[in-house]
Motif scaffolding. Structure first.
Motif, PDB file in Angstrom:
ATOM      1  N   THR A   1      12.170  49.664  40.991  1.00  0.00           N
ATOM      2  CA  THR A   1      11.262  50.889  41.680  1.00  0.00           C
ATOM      3  C   THR A   1      10.107  50.899  42.369  1.00  0.00           C
ATOM      4  O   THR A   1       9.485  49.649  41.905  1.00  0.00           O
ATOM      5  N   THR A   2       9.744  51.751  43.248  1.00  0.00           N
ATOM      6  CA  THR A   2       8.563  51.606  43.637  1.00  0.00           C
ATOM      7  C   THR A   2       8.117  53.140  43.972  1.00  0.00           C
ATOM      8  O   THR A   2       9.118  54.100  43.869  1.00  0.00           O
ATOM      9  N   SER A   3       7.081  53.545  44.673  1.00  0.00           N
ATOM     10  CA  SER A   3       6.574  54.726  44.835  1.00  0.00           C
ATOM     11  C   SER A   3       5.477  54.731  45.774  1.00  0.00           C
ATOM     12  O   SER A   3       4.850  53.784  45.985  1.00  0.00           O
TER      13      SER A   3
ATOM     14  N   GLN B   1      15.902  50.031  47.596  1.00  0.00           N
ATOM     15  CA  GLN B   1      15.349  51.105  47.546  1.00  0.00           C
ATOM     16  C   GLN B   1      16.703  52.331  48.075  1.00  0.00           C
ATOM     17  O   GLN B   1      16.131  53.683  48.032  1.00  0.00           O
TER      18      GLN B   1
ATOM     19  N   ARG C   1      16.755  55.663  54.538  1.00  0.00           N
ATOM     20  CA  ARG C   1      17.437  54.427  54.055  1.00  0.00           C
ATOM     21  C   ARG C   1      18.877  54.510  53.651  1.00  0.00           C
ATOM     22  O   ARG C   1      19.717  53.671  53.696  1.00  0.00           O
TER      23      ARG C   1
ATOM     24  N   GLY D   1      16.696  54.247  39.779  1.00  0.00           N
ATOM     25  CA  GLY D   1      16.063  54.393  41.429  1.00  0.00           C
ATOM     26  C   GLY D   1      15.681  55.868  41.591  1.00  0.00           C
ATOM     27  O   GLY D   1      16.510  56.868  41.514  1.00  0.00           O
TER      28      GLY D   1
ATOM     29  N   TRP E   1      11.980  55.598  54.338  1.00  0.00           N
ATOM     30  CA  TRP E   1      12.248  55.746  52.981  1.00  0.00           C
ATOM     31  C   TRP E   1      13.187  57.233  53.470  1.00  0.00           C
ATOM     32  O   TRP E   1      14.188  57.697  52.616  1.00  0.00           O
TER      33      TRP E   1
END
Ligand code: PLP
Length: 468
Positions: free
Chosen positions: A88-90, A77, A29, A446, A26
């Motif tokens: 999206t994610t988290s 991402q 990226r 995003g 992350w």
């Protein structure tokens, strides 16, 4: 010889390494090309032809993720990934998913996993409350894998309500029809096919030329024509936030028609539905009180990793009657409580509620509102820049995070511009056809994309457009 199971201590050690790997990914990226430059077969060609005879060290596998897979990955991402809709994610979602994987418990019926079932009932209610959904959906939520599955199960419930055992025992027999706008998602056609209605039973309703939303007058005309032909209309599938442009179908008028003709109204809010968490966008719920089912993808804009489509069904009995099948080997495990196996296509089900629970708790309503508003604000600012440049035009209303725009030039020039933008490796935009013309789609939302990225993106687009 005993199998070389990874014991708890070894798992702990590798687990820490993997979590570190994800955190590092992350952080770095932005350094990758958004889309890989590979040809079909490149990735497979670098992988061994056979599975190993003997187990390999974990470090070798993780190294191969870097060496063999990352060069072939599309980085959804990445802050420059602005195509399609955001997926999206988290952190809380990934950790919830990890816990669910570790527990690996089956939630097919209440007794096969009471906590899984009851947490799902609770979080779907929480989300309904956060979104201000009408009371008809309270206590009636389920998590599907995708909105495509949601549309399919809604159609089976509609068929049950309209035709009961004549449909369930006898099949469709080419009698039934379903109505959706020509801007709706292709999953509707697929659902109709699988439900046995077939392509011939799908009616594509015209849309308003400006808003691209369904025209209720045309809907009524199509229904009347089918009834006159002796066919049996069963359902309307309307959309809140169409895939090409995020158009919102006029639910109040459509709901009235569904009521008058006794049709099931399924509403597909896959992308935009969650925007109702923000009171200023709650107008999208207008008319939902007349819907029979509604679904939103938490895995699109709501920071919850794929897959997590939350669906509500006002009359769950229609759905469970359509879906229930009995088998001797399930007798012990079936219950009088909620058995989600009858709310979905497969028998088995994952513990998806866990990741959504973590997201809702970790962000809180305020955090989610801030996230959604940020996406909307970035899109509005982007639209302002596009509008101020005479080479471009905006092609549709843009109340959410998506802006559709194009050069004031022919389709080929627009397609060339998109290819040039995407070939930079810094940005990825997707395209669609709107009113028969090629358009570029910029989807903000995003969590990694900020204003500086957006400004850089716009400069890049302007530079690539040249003196068009
Ligand atoms: N409905 C709409 C409006 C969509 O935009 C999409 C995907 O973008 C879908 C359905 C399909 O979603 P899923 O992949 O969850 O089936």
């Amino acid at each position: 010889m005993s199998a070389p199971h990874m014991g708890p201590e070894e798992f702990r050690q590798h687990g820490h390494t993997v979590v570190d790997w994800i955190a590092d990914y992350w952080s770095r990226r932005e350094g990758f090309r958004v889309m890989p430059s590979v040809q079909p077969g490149d990735v497979a060609g670098r992988l061994p032809e056979r599975a190993p005879e003997y187990g390999e060290p974990f470090s070798a596998m993780l190294a191969d993720v870097d060496r063999l897979l990352l060069p072939g990955m599309a980085h959804w991402q990445h802050p420059g990934f602005l195509g399609f809709f955001p997926m999206t994610t988290s952190g809380p979602s990934v950790l919830g998913e990890l816990l669910a994987a570790g527990l690996n418990a089956q939630g097919m019926t209440w007794s096969s996993n009471p906590a899984c079932t009851e947490l799902e009932m609770t979080v779907t209610d929480w989300l309904a409350d956060l979104m201000g959904l009408p009371a008809c959906f309270a206590g009636r939520g389920v998590i599907q894998d995708t909105a495509s599955a949601g549309a399919l199960v809604a159609l089976t419930a509609a068929l049950w309500r309209r035709a009961g055992l004549a449909w369930r025992d006898g099949g469709s027999g080419g009698r039934y029809t379903v109505y959706t706008s020509c801007e709706s998602h292709c999953s509707v056609a697929k659902a109709a096919r699988i439900a046995g209605i077939g392509d011939a039973g799908v009616r594509w309703v015209e849309v308003d030329g400006r808003t691209l939303a369904m025209r209720p007058q045309h809907l009524r005309a199509l229904i009347d024509a089918d009834i006159a032909q002796g066919l049996t209309p069963v359902a309307v599938i309307a959309t809140v936030g169409t895939t090409s442009t995020t158009a919102v179908d006029p639910l109040p008028a459509i709901g009235k028609l569904c009521h008058a003709y006794d049709l099931w109204l399924h509403v597909d809010g896959a992308y935009a539905g969650v925007a109702a968490i923000c009171p200023e966008l709650r107008w999208i719920n207008d008319g939902l009180q007349d819907a029979d089912s509604y679904c939103v993808n938490a895995h699109k804009w709501l920071l919850t990793g794929f897959d997590c489509c939350v669906m509500w069904v006002a009359d769950p009995e229609a759905l469970t009657n359509a879906m229930n099948v009995s088998a001797g080997y399930l007798t012990e495990i079936s219950s009088q409580a909620r058995d989600y196996r009858d709310w979905q296509i497969p028998l088995g089900r994952r513990f998806r509620a866990l990741k959504l629970w973590f997201v809702l708790r970790c962000y809180g309503a305020e955090g989610l509102r801030a996230h959604l508003r940020r996406g909307v604000a970035l899109a509005q600012e982007f639209a302002g820049w596009v509008r101020a440049d005479p080479r471009f035009e905006i092609v549709a209303p843009h109340p959410f995070g998506l802006v559709c725009f194009r050069l004031r030039a022919d389709d080929d020039r627009n397609a060339e511009l998109l290819a040039r933008i995407n070939s930079t490796g810094e940005i990825y935009l997707s395209s669609s056809q709107v009113r028969g013309r090629y358009v570029l789609r910029m989807a903000a939302g995003g969590p990694a994309t900020d204003r500086a990225h957006m400004a850089g993106l716009w400069k890049r687009i302007q530079a690539e457009a040249g003196d068009a």
